[in-house]
Scaffold this motif. Structure first.
Motif, PDB file in Angstrom:
ATOM      1  N   VAL A 146     -24.717 -22.489  18.297  1.00  0.00           N
ATOM      2  CA  VAL A 146     -24.626 -21.055  18.544  1.00  0.00           C
ATOM      3  C   VAL A 146     -24.066 -21.132  19.913  1.00  0.00           C
ATOM      4  O   VAL A 146     -24.556 -22.013  21.094  1.00  0.00           O
ATOM      5  N   SER A 147     -23.045 -20.520  20.232  1.00  0.00           N
ATOM      6  CA  SER A 147     -22.421 -20.138  21.743  1.00  0.00           C
ATOM      7  C   SER A 147     -22.690 -18.806  22.077  1.00  0.00           C
ATOM      8  O   SER A 147     -22.726 -17.806  21.280  1.00  0.00           O
ATOM      9  N   ILE A 148     -22.823 -18.518  23.431  1.00  0.00           N
ATOM     10  CA  ILE A 148     -23.009 -17.370  23.977  1.00  0.00           C
ATOM     11  C   ILE A 148     -22.083 -17.172  25.170  1.00  0.00           C
ATOM     12  O   ILE A 148     -21.383 -18.141  25.754  1.00  0.00           O
ATOM     13  N   ASP A 149     -21.603 -15.806  25.266  1.00  0.00           N
ATOM     14  CA  ASP A 149     -20.494 -15.630  26.449  1.00  0.00           C
ATOM     15  C   ASP A 149     -21.142 -14.759  27.576  1.00  0.00           C
ATOM     16  O   ASP A 149     -22.259 -14.047  27.099  1.00  0.00           O
ATOM     17  N   LEU A 150     -20.986 -15.046  28.537  1.00  0.00           N
ATOM     18  CA  LEU A 150     -21.473 -14.514  29.991  1.00  0.00           C
ATOM     19  C   LEU A 150     -20.239 -13.827  30.651  1.00  0.00           C
ATOM     20  O   LEU A 150     -19.266 -14.802  30.998  1.00  0.00           O
ATOM     21  N   GLU A 159     -14.910 -26.534  11.261  1.00  0.00           N
ATOM     22  CA  GLU A 159     -15.720 -25.532  12.130  1.00  0.00           C
ATOM     23  C   GLU A 159     -15.164 -24.318  11.902  1.00  0.00           C
ATOM     24  O   GLU A 159     -13.787 -23.842  12.006  1.00  0.00           O
ATOM     25  N   ILE A 160     -16.085 -23.425  11.745  1.00  0.00           N
ATOM     26  CA  ILE A 160     -15.744 -21.931  11.350  1.00  0.00           C
ATOM     27  C   ILE A 160     -16.739 -20.991  12.028  1.00  0.00           C
ATOM     28  O   ILE A 160     -17.775 -21.024  11.984  1.00  0.00           O
ATOM     29  N   THR A 161     -16.086 -20.251  13.080  1.00  0.00           N
ATOM     30  CA  THR A 161     -16.723 -19.633  14.103  1.00  0.00           C
ATOM     31  C   THR A 161     -16.442 -18.159  13.611  1.00  0.00           C
ATOM     32  O   THR A 161     -15.455 -17.730  13.371  1.00  0.00           O
ATOM     33  N   VAL A 162     -17.605 -17.420  14.038  1.00  0.00           N
ATOM     34  CA  VAL A 162     -17.605 -15.966  14.027  1.00  0.00           C
ATOM     35  C   VAL A 162     -18.229 -15.456  15.279  1.00  0.00           C
ATOM     36  O   VAL A 162     -19.190 -15.777  15.546  1.00  0.00           O
ATOM     37  N   GLU A 163     -17.251 -14.484  16.066  1.00  0.00           N
ATOM     38  CA  GLU A 163     -17.758 -13.619  16.901  1.00  0.00           C
ATOM     39  C   GLU A 163     -18.706 -12.757  16.561  1.00  0.00           C
ATOM     40  O   GLU A 163     -18.501 -11.891  15.473  1.00  0.00           O
ATOM     41  N   LYS A 182     -23.947 -17.676   6.972  1.00  0.00           N
ATOM     42  CA  LYS A 182     -24.436 -18.887   6.659  1.00  0.00           C
ATOM     43  C   LYS A 182     -24.038 -19.411   5.336  1.00  0.00           C
ATOM     44  O   LYS A 182     -23.326 -20.409   4.985  1.00  0.00           O
ATOM     45  N   SER A 183     -24.340 -18.518   4.388  1.00  0.00           N
ATOM     46  CA  SER A 183     -24.164 -18.689   2.909  1.00  0.00           C
ATOM     47  C   SER A 183     -22.660 -18.621   2.695  1.00  0.00           C
ATOM     48  O   SER A 183     -22.185 -19.372   1.847  1.00  0.00           O
ATOM     49  N   ALA A 184     -21.890 -17.688   3.285  1.00  0.00           N
ATOM     50  CA  ALA A 184     -20.444 -17.750   3.313  1.00  0.00           C
ATOM     51  C   ALA A 184     -19.852 -18.802   3.726  1.00  0.00           C
ATOM     52  O   ALA A 184     -18.667 -18.930   3.497  1.00  0.00           O
ATOM     53  N   GLY A 185     -20.480 -19.576   4.722  1.00  0.00           N
ATOM     54  CA  GLY A 185     -19.534 -20.908   5.010  1.00  0.00           C
ATOM     55  C   GLY A 185     -19.257 -21.096   6.427  1.00  0.00           C
ATOM     56  O   GLY A 185     -18.922 -21.934   6.797  1.00  0.00           O
ATOM     57  N   VAL A 186     -19.850 -20.025   7.079  1.00  0.00           N
ATOM     58  CA  VAL A 186     -19.730 -20.082   8.655  1.00  0.00           C
ATOM     59  C   VAL A 186     -20.679 -21.206   9.127  1.00  0.00           C
ATOM     60  O   VAL A 186     -21.913 -21.094   8.574  1.00  0.00           O
ATOM     61  N   ASN A 187     -20.220 -21.827  10.147  1.00  0.00           N
ATOM     62  CA  ASN A 187     -21.224 -22.884  10.711  1.00  0.00           C
ATOM     63  C   ASN A 187     -21.264 -22.811  12.227  1.00  0.00           C
ATOM     64  O   ASN A 187     -21.793 -23.750  12.894  1.00  0.00           O
ATOM     65  N   ARG A 188     -20.816 -21.875  12.772  1.00  0.00           N
ATOM     66  CA  ARG A 188     -20.889 -21.597  14.384  1.00  0.00           C
ATOM     67  C   ARG A 188     -20.861 -20.210  14.600  1.00  0.00           C
ATOM     68  O   ARG A 188     -20.065 -19.498  14.134  1.00  0.00           O
ATOM     69  N   ILE A 189     -21.542 -19.776  15.532  1.00  0.00           N
ATOM     70  CA  ILE A 189     -21.663 -18.402  16.019  1.00  0.00           C
ATOM     71  C   ILE A 189     -21.560 -18.143  17.336  1.00  0.00           C
ATOM     72  O   ILE A 189     -21.909 -18.942  18.211  1.00  0.00           O
ATOM     73  N   SER A 190     -20.641 -17.080  17.899  1.00  0.00           N
ATOM     74  CA  SER A 190     -20.456 -16.972  19.198  1.00  0.00           C
ATOM     75  C   SER A 190     -20.876 -15.512  19.465  1.00  0.00           C
ATOM     76  O   SER A 190     -20.261 -14.503  19.008  1.00  0.00           O
ATOM     77  N   LEU A 191     -22.125 -15.413  20.326  1.00  0.00           N
ATOM     78  CA  LEU A 191     -22.696 -14.008  20.814  1.00  0.00           C
ATOM     79  C   LEU A 191     -22.079 -13.534  22.097  1.00  0.00           C
ATOM     80  O   LEU A 191     -22.186 -14.293  22.885  1.00  0.00           O
ATOM     81  N   GLY A 192     -21.647 -12.238  21.747  1.00  0.00           N
ATOM     82  CA  GLY A 192     -21.152 -11.564  23.133  1.00  0.00           C
ATOM     83  C   GLY A 192     -22.270 -11.251  23.991  1.00  0.00           C
ATOM     84  O   GLY A 192     -22.380  -9.831  23.949  1.00  0.00           O
ATOM     85  N   LYS A 204     -33.573 -21.293  28.146  1.00  0.00           N
ATOM     86  CA  LYS A 204     -34.849 -21.179  27.361  1.00  0.00           C
ATOM     87  C   LYS A 204     -34.585 -21.472  25.904  1.00  0.00           C
ATOM     88  O   LYS A 204     -35.262 -21.726  25.329  1.00  0.00           O
ATOM     89  N   PHE A 205     -33.122 -21.360  25.631  1.00  0.00           N
ATOM     90  CA  PHE A 205     -32.990 -21.504  24.238  1.00  0.00           C
ATOM     91  C   PHE A 205     -31.880 -22.896  23.909  1.00  0.00           C
ATOM     92  O   PHE A 205     -31.306 -23.297  24.993  1.00  0.00           O
ATOM     93  N   PRO A 206     -31.979 -23.426  22.860  1.00  0.00           N
ATOM     94  CA  PRO A 206     -31.350 -24.795  22.770  1.00  0.00           C
ATOM     95  C   PRO A 206     -30.046 -24.349  22.118  1.00  0.00           C
ATOM     96  O   PRO A 206     -29.540 -24.664  21.022  1.00  0.00           O
ATOM     97  N   LEU A 207     -29.269 -23.492  22.944  1.00  0.00           N
ATOM     98  CA  LEU A 207     -27.754 -23.385  22.924  1.00  0.00           C
ATOM     99  C   LEU A 207     -26.892 -24.771  22.950  1.00  0.00           C
ATOM    100  O   LEU A 207     -27.311 -25.304  23.503  1.00  0.00           O
ATOM    101  N   LYS A 208     -25.795 -24.631  22.110  1.00  0.00           N
ATOM    102  CA  LYS A 208     -24.948 -25.690  22.180  1.00  0.00           C
ATOM    103  C   LYS A 208     -23.571 -25.396  23.166  1.00  0.00           C
ATOM    104  O   LYS A 208     -22.905 -26.306  23.360  1.00  0.00           O
ATOM    105  N   HIS A 209     -23.405 -24.226  23.444  1.00  0.00           N
ATOM    106  CA  HIS A 209     -22.266 -23.862  24.258  1.00  0.00           C
ATOM    107  C   HIS A 209     -22.368 -22.588  24.909  1.00  0.00           C
ATOM    108  O   HIS A 209     -23.174 -21.667  24.322  1.00  0.00           O
ATOM    109  N   VAL A 210     -21.690 -22.507  26.030  1.00  0.00           N
ATOM    110  CA  VAL A 210     -21.762 -21.323  26.964  1.00  0.00           C
ATOM    111  C   VAL A 210     -20.378 -21.007  27.445  1.00  0.00           C
ATOM    112  O   VAL A 210     -19.580 -22.014  27.996  1.00  0.00           O
TER     113      VAL A 210
END
Length: 372
Positions: free
Chosen positions: A145-149, A81-85, A100-110, A170-176
């Motif tokens: 994809v994760s988002i912060d609230l 699991e490789i996450t980038v904020e 993604k090409s660099a190997g990241v497989n999880r994104i956390s959007l602020g 509305k979005f197929p997010l995996k994590h909040v």
């Protein structure tokens, strides 16, 4: 010693959010120089780092080019699991494809909120529309994809909170991840609130928002696995679970913390001091503490009770807890009221009381007594 989890702190920000107490600098961004510093720190630590998870936090990691992440990820082919904020304002298709090409497989959007007036109060760089577009772009490229609230922002009302939740559904997010606005000392918000330019909502309002979040996310297919975190099944943040489960982890970069065989270390929280030290072949710690057995167990309780499934106790740990219960009317009352649950060597809080868990966890820790 083998370390199974790696945190990489990226200390650069374009602007400093007034509520944030994480270390960052708005000085010049130095991707190549900083990459070399991190690689040198890894050498200086002399540890066997075999991370299952890598988490790039900040600061604003998305100020760094994809090549920065690729260089670090390439050192650890075993990472799962490789996450980038990512700041929504930095999102574009090309950049995320590069990650993604660099190997990241999880994104956390602020994201924090979709309300433009509230984003201005938080001094975020993006707008509500940009936040939505960033999610659309992220889910077109990443499966996870994760988002912060943030809730409890001055001027926020229940209608605005519901709109934020309705929008994310509305979005197929995996994590909040959802966080109550907290005022930390030495932040601009601390001064503004002290001067009464802003005011926090009442505890009752915070509680109402929290209940609304739990209700809406659970009906939307998310399950709550920690006080502030909700995910679709099997999409929990494995990196954060390592913290809450007291696994060994290494933090690199200024202000990054590590837990290594019951030793807690925190790097100096100044980029230039960090840079000078590493360049001179040494690591400077702001904190370095050898934790006693009792301290480790109390931290294990404090971290584990944040999770909805609680803490798994070893045989000796269960004895300590049960002996403490016998001597503590407070713990007895929590158990009798089903606020605290102890079953089959598992200790957990009733999910209905997670909103006041900070107080409860602190008091529970005070009541745990180790034999002399």
């Amino acid at each position: 010693m083998e370390v199974g989890h790696l945190y990489v702190h990226v200390p650069f920000c374009r602007t400093k959010c007034p509520y944030c107490d994480f270390y960052s600098t708005t000085g010049k961004v130095e991707p190549e120089c900083y990459l070399n510093l991190l690689k040198e720190e890894l050498k200086l630590k002399k540890l066997r780092v075999k991370p299952k998870t890598i988490y790039f936090g900040g600061g604003t990691p998305s100020l760094m080019p994809p090549s920065f992440f690729e260089h670090i990820i390439s050192l650890f082919p075993e990472a799962e699991e490789i996450t980038v904020e990512v700041n929504p304002d930095d999102v574009n298709h090309e950049y995320l494809k590069g990650l993604k090409s660099a190997g990241v497989n999880r994104i956390s959007l602020g994201i924090q909120t979709f309300d433009d007036s509230l984003l201005k109060i938080l001094k975020r760089r993006h707008t509500g529309t940009k936040g939505i577009k960033s999610i659309e772009t992220a889910i077109s490229i990443f499966d996870n994809v994760s988002i912060d609230l943030i809730f409890g922002i001055p001027g926020q009302d229940e209608k605005s909170m519901e709109k934020d939740l309705k929008t994310l559904m509305k979005f197929p997010l995996k994590h909040v991840s959802t966080y109550a606005l907290t005022i930390y000392e030495k932040t601009p918000f601390h001064r503004l609130f002290k001067e009464k330019k802003y005011a926090l909502p009442s505890e009752e309002t915070f509680s109402k928002y929290y209940s609304l979040i739990v209700e809406k996310l659970s009906t939307g297919g998310f399950y709550q696995y920690e006080i502030s975190n909700f995910s679709k099944l099997q999409f929990e943040c494995k990196h954060n679970l390592a913290y809450w489960d007291m696994k060994n982890y290494l933090g690199i970069g200024p202000s990054a913390a590590s837990l290594l065989a019951n030793k807690y270390q925190k790097n100096v929280d100044n980029y230039f001091a960090y840079k000078n030290a590493i360049s001179s072949g040494k690591v400077i710690y702001k904190e370095e503490v050898n934790l006693s057995r009792e301290e480790v167990f109390k931290i294990k309780l404090a971290m584990g009770l944040r999770k909805t499934n609680g803490v798994n106790l070893k045989v000796e740990e269960e004895k300590v807890v049960r002996n403490s219960i016998e001597k503590s009317p407070f713990l007895q009352n929590l158990l009798n009221s089903r606020i605290l649950i102890l079953e089959k060597r598992k200790l957990k809080l009733n999910p209905e009381f997670l909103f006041v868990s900070s107080y409860l966890i602190s008091r529970i820790g005070e009541e745990i007594i180790f034999p002399a």
